[in-house]
Design a protein around this motif. Structure first.
Motif, PDB file in Angstrom:
ATOM      1  N   PHE A 116       0.826  -1.194   0.000  1.00 49.11           N
ATOM      2  CA  PHE A 116       0.000   0.000   0.000  1.00 49.11           C
ATOM      3  C   PHE A 116       0.862   1.247   0.000  1.00 49.11           C
ATOM      4  O   PHE A 116       2.077   1.171   0.009  1.00 49.11           O
ATOM      5  CB  PHE A 116      -0.880   0.034   1.264  1.00 49.11           C
ATOM      6  CG  PHE A 116      -1.760  -1.165   1.388  1.00 49.11           C
ATOM      7  CD1 PHE A 116      -2.950  -1.218   0.707  1.00 49.11           C
ATOM      8  CD2 PHE A 116      -1.390  -2.237   2.180  1.00 49.11           C
ATOM      9  CE1 PHE A 116      -3.774  -2.327   0.811  1.00 49.11           C
ATOM     10  CE2 PHE A 116      -2.206  -3.346   2.292  1.00 49.11           C
ATOM     11  CZ  PHE A 116      -3.396  -3.387   1.602  1.00 49.11           C
ATOM     12  N   GLY A 117       0.212   2.379   0.050  1.00 49.33           N
ATOM     13  CA  GLY A 117       0.904   3.650   0.192  1.00 49.33           C
ATOM     14  C   GLY A 117       0.887   4.466  -1.083  1.00 49.33           C
ATOM     15  O   GLY A 117       0.464   4.015  -2.145  1.00 49.33           O
ATOM     16  N   GLU A 118       1.363   5.692  -0.944  1.00 52.01           N
ATOM     17  CA  GLU A 118       1.359   6.640  -2.052  1.00 52.01           C
ATOM     18  C   GLU A 118       2.145   6.131  -3.249  1.00 52.01           C
ATOM     19  O   GLU A 118       1.728   6.301  -4.396  1.00 52.01           O
ATOM     20  CB  GLU A 118       1.922   7.988  -1.573  1.00 52.01           C
ATOM     21  CG  GLU A 118       1.651   9.115  -2.519  1.00 52.01           C
ATOM     22  CD  GLU A 118       0.168   9.345  -2.794  1.00 52.01           C
ATOM     23  OE1 GLU A 118      -0.168   9.611  -3.965  1.00 52.01           O
ATOM     24  OE2 GLU A 118      -0.643   9.263  -1.858  1.00 52.01           O
ATOM     25  N   ALA A 173       2.265   4.189  -8.757  1.00 52.34           N
ATOM     26  CA  ALA A 173       2.732   3.187  -9.716  1.00 52.34           C
ATOM     27  C   ALA A 173       1.557   2.554 -10.467  1.00 52.34           C
ATOM     28  O   ALA A 173       1.621   2.363 -11.682  1.00 52.34           O
ATOM     29  CB  ALA A 173       3.547   2.113  -9.007  1.00 52.34           C
ATOM     30  N   LEU A 174       0.492   2.240  -9.768  1.00 51.16           N
ATOM     31  CA  LEU A 174      -0.673   1.634 -10.422  1.00 51.16           C
ATOM     32  C   LEU A 174      -1.296   2.563 -11.448  1.00 51.16           C
ATOM     33  O   LEU A 174      -1.837   2.113 -12.460  1.00 51.16           O
ATOM     34  CB  LEU A 174      -1.735   1.248  -9.391  1.00 51.16           C
ATOM     35  CG  LEU A 174      -1.501  -0.052  -8.658  1.00 51.16           C
ATOM     36  CD1 LEU A 174      -2.591  -0.271  -7.625  1.00 51.16           C
ATOM     37  CD2 LEU A 174      -1.458  -1.221  -9.624  1.00 51.16           C
ATOM     38  N   GLY A 175      -1.229   3.854 -11.196  1.00 48.86           N
ATOM     39  CA  GLY A 175      -1.789   4.834 -12.113  1.00 48.86           C
ATOM     40  C   GLY A 175      -1.097   4.869 -13.467  1.00 48.86           C
ATOM     41  O   GLY A 175      -1.616   5.457 -14.413  1.00 48.86           O
ATOM     42  N   ARG A 200      -7.905   3.224  -1.709  1.00 48.41           N
ATOM     43  CA  ARG A 200      -7.156   4.035  -2.685  1.00 48.41           C
ATOM     44  C   ARG A 200      -6.648   3.172  -3.838  1.00 48.41           C
ATOM     45  O   ARG A 200      -6.707   3.574  -4.993  1.00 48.41           O
ATOM     46  CB  ARG A 200      -5.997   4.749  -1.996  1.00 48.41           C
ATOM     47  CG  ARG A 200      -6.544   5.771  -0.981  1.00 48.41           C
ATOM     48  CD  ARG A 200      -5.579   6.816  -0.538  1.00 48.41           C
ATOM     49  NE  ARG A 200      -5.063   7.578  -1.657  1.00 48.41           N
ATOM     50  CZ  ARG A 200      -3.804   7.974  -1.735  1.00 48.41           C
ATOM     51  NH1 ARG A 200      -2.940   7.698  -0.779  1.00 48.41           N
ATOM     52  NH2 ARG A 200      -3.378   8.665  -2.767  1.00 48.41           N
ATOM     53  N   ILE A 201      -6.184   1.969  -3.520  1.00 47.60           N
ATOM     54  CA  ILE A 201      -5.722   1.038  -4.555  1.00 47.60           C
ATOM     55  C   ILE A 201      -6.899   0.635  -5.443  1.00 47.60           C
ATOM     56  O   ILE A 201      -6.807   0.670  -6.672  1.00 47.60           O
ATOM     57  CB  ILE A 201      -5.066  -0.211  -3.922  1.00 47.60           C
ATOM     58  CG1 ILE A 201      -3.812   0.156  -3.116  1.00 47.60           C
ATOM     59  CG2 ILE A 201      -4.788  -1.278  -4.973  1.00 47.60           C
ATOM     60  CD1 ILE A 201      -2.631   0.641  -3.906  1.00 47.60           C
ATOM     61  N   ALA A 202      -8.019   0.249  -4.837  1.00 47.81           N
ATOM     62  CA  ALA A 202      -9.191  -0.196  -5.598  1.00 47.81           C
ATOM     63  C   ALA A 202      -9.704   0.899  -6.528  1.00 47.81           C
ATOM     64  O   ALA A 202     -10.077   0.627  -7.675  1.00 47.81           O
ATOM     65  CB  ALA A 202     -10.295  -0.656  -4.653  1.00 47.81           C
ATOM     66  N   ARG A 203      -9.712   2.116  -6.072  1.00 52.79           N
ATOM     67  CA  ARG A 203     -10.180   3.230  -6.919  1.00 52.79           C
ATOM     68  C   ARG A 203      -9.299   3.403  -8.154  1.00 52.79           C
ATOM     69  O   ARG A 203      -9.791   3.656  -9.253  1.00 52.79           O
ATOM     70  CB  ARG A 203     -10.218   4.528  -6.122  1.00 52.79           C
ATOM     71  CG  ARG A 203     -11.350   4.586  -5.131  1.00 52.79           C
ATOM     72  CD  ARG A 203     -11.303   5.878  -4.354  1.00 52.79           C
ATOM     73  NE  ARG A 203     -12.335   5.919  -3.343  1.00 52.79           N
ATOM     74  CZ  ARG A 203     -12.291   6.691  -2.277  1.00 52.79           C
ATOM     75  NH1 ARG A 203     -11.257   7.504  -2.072  1.00 52.79           N
ATOM     76  NH2 ARG A 203     -13.272   6.668  -1.398  1.00 52.79           N
ATOM     77  N   VAL A 204      -7.987   3.276  -7.984  1.00 49.87           N
ATOM     78  CA  VAL A 204      -7.067   3.400  -9.121  1.00 49.87           C
ATOM     79  C   VAL A 204      -7.280   2.240 -10.091  1.00 49.87           C
ATOM     80  O   VAL A 204      -7.277   2.429 -11.310  1.00 49.87           O
ATOM     81  CB  VAL A 204      -5.598   3.474  -8.654  1.00 49.87           C
ATOM     82  CG1 VAL A 204      -4.631   3.394  -9.819  1.00 49.87           C
ATOM     83  CG2 VAL A 204      -5.355   4.737  -7.853  1.00 49.87           C
ATOM     84  N   VAL A 205      -7.495   1.052  -9.561  1.00 51.26           N
ATOM     85  CA  VAL A 205      -7.729  -0.119 -10.415  1.00 51.26           C
ATOM     86  C   VAL A 205      -9.022   0.068 -11.217  1.00 51.26           C
ATOM     87  O   VAL A 205      -9.057  -0.193 -12.427  1.00 51.26           O
ATOM     88  CB  VAL A 205      -7.766  -1.412  -9.577  1.00 51.26           C
ATOM     89  CG1 VAL A 205      -8.236  -2.590 -10.418  1.00 51.26           C
ATOM     90  CG2 VAL A 205      -6.395  -1.682  -8.986  1.00 51.26           C
TER      91      VAL A 205
END
Length: 181
Positions: free
Chosen positions: A91-93, A98-100, A129-134
């Motif tokens: 997790f984290g910023e 990176a996922l973006g 936050r991760i799920a939203r980017v995905v």
């Protein structure tokens, strides 16, 4: 609060295996796929490992990255960030950033709770936050959830069920959702 990862792994095992089979049938060889950290997503990863080839996998789970690295012609990318020792999720910023940078064919996400109004919920703001980017960076979003997630009172909003292309369930939920139909 979410239960321990080891408990979630053994809970609803047959349902998760059935969900995994349904999802794997819809992902063609040669696809790019984000796989979330949850136990149902891990079941999907295992099924993909056994039935698919030439996948490009992006994940925030050290467990899933190690599992998928054994795949036939699989390319596995793990994003960097802070590791949560309870389940080896990243997790984290830096993980969010990176996922973006990716745009994948399929995003496979899990969830901790689904409200009757279709709000997707989780317990950990870092996972949200991760799920939203995905969701934002997947051509097709698959939500994998066993029936126990319906009505489960997690408190951090991920988004809405309308943002998901396909919801994969082990069985239809009952009770509180009968009135919402």
């Amino acid at each position: 609060r979410n239960s321990q990862y080891s408990h979630r792994q053994s809970s609803m095992r047959e349902g998760k295996a059935n969900i995994a089979k349904m999802v794997a049938r819809r992902i063609p060889d040669g696809s790019s796929v984000f796989i979330d950290i949850g136990t149902t997503a891990a079941a999907v990863a295992q099924e993909l490992l056994e039935t698919r080839k030439d996948l490009r996998i992006v994940t925030t789970s050290l467990n899933i990255a190690m599992m998928m690295a054994a795949g036939q012609d699989f390319e596995v990318t793990i994003v960097g960030g802070q590791v949560r020792l309870a389940d080896f999720g990243v997790f984290g910023e830096s993980a969010v950033e990176a996922l973006g940078q990716f745009k994948v064919d399929f995003g496979i996400i899990g969830i901790s709770g689904i409200d009757p109004d279709g709000t997707l919920l989780d317990f950990d703001h870092r996972e949200v936050r991760i799920a939203r980017v995905v969701i934002a960076n997947s051509r097709t979003v698959y939500l994998v959830a066993d029936h126990s997630k319906f009505g489960r009172p997690a408190m951090v909003k991920v988004g809405q069920l309308s943002q998901v292309n396909v919801l994969f369930l082990d069985r239809l939920p009952g009770g509180v959702y009968d009135e919402a139909k």
